[in-house]
Design a protein around this motif. Sequence first.
Motif, PDB file in Angstrom:
ATOM      1  N   GLY A 260       0.782  -1.236   0.000  1.00 33.88           N
ATOM      2  CA  GLY A 260       0.000   0.000   0.000  1.00 33.88           C
ATOM      3  C   GLY A 260       0.805   1.272   0.000  1.00 33.88           C
ATOM      4  O   GLY A 260       0.243   2.374  -0.045  1.00 33.88           O
ATOM      5  N   TYR A 261       2.134   1.158   0.029  1.00 32.71           N
ATOM      6  CA  TYR A 261       3.000   2.334   0.090  1.00 32.71           C
ATOM      7  C   TYR A 261       2.836   3.217  -1.150  1.00 32.71           C
ATOM      8  O   TYR A 261       2.796   2.728  -2.279  1.00 32.71           O
ATOM      9  N   GLY A 262       2.723   4.519  -0.909  1.00 33.30           N
ATOM     10  CA  GLY A 262       2.697   5.480  -2.005  1.00 33.30           C
ATOM     11  C   GLY A 262       1.378   5.634  -2.725  1.00 33.30           C
ATOM     12  O   GLY A 262       1.315   6.356  -3.726  1.00 33.30           O
ATOM     13  N   ARG A 263       0.313   5.005  -2.240  1.00 29.24           N
ATOM     14  CA  ARG A 263      -0.945   5.007  -3.005  1.00 29.24           C
ATOM     15  C   ARG A 263      -1.497   6.407  -3.225  1.00 29.24           C
ATOM     16  O   ARG A 263      -2.015   6.713  -4.297  1.00 29.24           O
ATOM     17  N   ARG A 264      -1.404   7.273  -2.215  1.00 33.92           N
ATOM     18  CA  ARG A 264      -2.022   8.600  -2.336  1.00 33.92           C
ATOM     19  C   ARG A 264      -1.364   9.405  -3.462  1.00 33.92           C
ATOM     20  O   ARG A 264      -2.039   9.934  -4.350  1.00 33.92           O
ATOM     21  N   LEU A 265      -0.033   9.497  -3.456  1.00 31.20           N
ATOM     22  CA  LEU A 265       0.652  10.307  -4.457  1.00 31.20           C
ATOM     23  C   LEU A 265       0.661   9.617  -5.818  1.00 31.20           C
ATOM     24  O   LEU A 265       0.497  10.268  -6.860  1.00 31.20           O
ATOM     25  N   LEU A 266       0.841   8.295  -5.841  1.00 27.28           N
ATOM     26  CA  LEU A 266       0.862   7.573  -7.112  1.00 27.28           C
ATOM     27  C   LEU A 266      -0.503   7.570  -7.796  1.00 27.28           C
ATOM     28  O   LEU A 266      -0.582   7.355  -9.009  1.00 27.28           O
ATOM     29  N   SER A 267      -1.555   7.831  -7.033  1.00 27.10           N
ATOM     30  CA  SER A 267      -2.879   7.904  -7.657  1.00 27.10           C
ATOM     31  C   SER A 267      -2.959   9.044  -8.667  1.00 27.10           C
ATOM     32  O   SER A 267      -3.779   9.019  -9.597  1.00 27.10           O
ATOM     33  N   LEU A 268      -2.092  10.041  -8.520  1.00 24.93           N
ATOM     34  CA  LEU A 268      -2.096  11.170  -9.457  1.00 24.93           C
ATOM     35  C   LEU A 268      -1.656  10.752 -10.857  1.00 24.93           C
ATOM     36  O   LEU A 268      -1.963  11.433 -11.835  1.00 24.93           O
ATOM     37  N   VAL A 269      -0.905   9.644 -10.963  1.00 25.30           N
ATOM     38  CA  VAL A 269      -0.475   9.149 -12.272  1.00 25.30           C
ATOM     39  C   VAL A 269      -1.146   7.818 -12.586  1.00 25.30           C
ATOM     40  O   VAL A 269      -0.672   7.039 -13.414  1.00 25.30           O
ATOM     41  N   GLY A 270      -2.274   7.557 -11.918  1.00 25.85           N
ATOM     42  CA  GLY A 270      -3.039   6.349 -12.197  1.00 25.85           C
ATOM     43  C   GLY A 270      -2.372   5.072 -11.748  1.00 25.85           C
ATOM     44  O   GLY A 270      -2.627   4.005 -12.319  1.00 25.85           O
ATOM     45  N   ALA A 271      -1.541   5.147 -10.714  1.00 25.78           N
ATOM     46  CA  ALA A 271      -0.767   3.971 -10.298  1.00 25.78           C
ATOM     47  C   ALA A 271      -1.029   3.586  -8.853  1.00 25.78           C
ATOM     48  O   ALA A 271      -0.217   2.880  -8.255  1.00 25.78           O
ATOM     49  N   GLY A 272      -2.163   4.011  -8.293  1.00 27.45           N
ATOM     50  CA  GLY A 272      -2.382   3.784  -6.879  1.00 27.45           C
ATOM     51  C   GLY A 272      -3.518   2.856  -6.517  1.00 27.45           C
ATOM     52  O   GLY A 272      -3.799   2.670  -5.343  1.00 27.45           O
ATOM     53  N   ARG A 273      -4.173   2.262  -7.516  1.00 29.92           N
ATOM     54  CA  ARG A 273      -5.390   1.505  -7.211  1.00 29.92           C
ATOM     55  C   ARG A 273      -5.170  -0.002  -7.339  1.00 29.92           C
ATOM     56  O   ARG A 273      -4.647  -0.485  -8.331  1.00 29.92           O
TER      57      ARG A 273
END
Length: 341
Positions: A53-66
């Motif tokens: 689950g690391y980095g999900r919040r910020l990586l969601s900005l590039v579609g990589a957090g879900r």
Amino acid sequence: MITNATGVTLVCLGPSSGFEVRSVLRRRPAAGEIEVAVAAASVNPIDVRRAQGYGRRLLSLVGAGRFPMVLGNDFAGTVTALGDNVDAFKIGDRVYGVKPPSTEGAHASHVLVKAAHVLPARAGQDLQALAALPYSFVTMWLAVRGAGLTRQNAAGRRVLVHGAAGGLGTLALQMMSAWGASVTAIARPPDFAACQEAGALEVVDSSSKPFATLSRTFDATLNFATWDDDLALMGVLRDGALGHATAVHPLLANFDELGWVRGVLKTLSDKRRHRAALPKNARYAWTVFKPETPALQELRELVEQQRVGLPIAIQESLAGAAQAFDHVKKGRRGRALILPG
């Protein structure tokens, strides 16, 4: 769509949910893309952390957090399809390369990737060995550049590498020595010989207060070990030094733990505090991975010269990928690969 063509992917279901191998319908490459049948893909520490689950919040900005997601950033294999406007490769070419963070990573039988992020592999080059390199090399190269070092200015510079026995550190020792720098490594005693083989002229014991034995004589410092030592590393830079870069900064964790507003404020505070410890005019950089053409070009050159490489310790199928992830999670020596075939 590639008519009736299927592949398989290793899907990470989420923290504590494990993995699942799924059959998927393959898509036709878009313009500028190629499809690669993956012979091998790396499991990097960032994959292990993202699986948790690391980095999900910020990586969601590039579609990589879900979740669910397919992890993996680097790979090697054979070109199986070409998108429009691709003339650098042909079907059947052996290649290796890297993908930016996404939910459609390289832990799969086939991967779609921008042709610009792929390098040709010569006949006889080991695709498994090549698959272990791109993500770590590009990340390391970005840190080296962030610290102000280049192929043109590195000769004779004194460089300190913390975390020198890991993947990033080993590649930094190899590249810096190839560039003519004078490199000091910080590592544990069992890793001294490997660091010297990779190019370190001096190795300092990381387990016995290493910074107390070092003077302020370094032109650049690189942190691939722990954020807790970042300020101490900058304390050995000389006046007029080039700079310092860290790949173990708290950027993603700040946002995960504190949210958007407090995450921004904490990140700005962390950077401001550490910049203040630098010698005048020295550079300071937090390394964030992204594919960079100059980094890939440097990797290709050093591979052709047989100047870079990482030891491979474990190879697993997609079905056995949990063992490869466990190897990395426990910090065991050597690279972990997934072999989709």
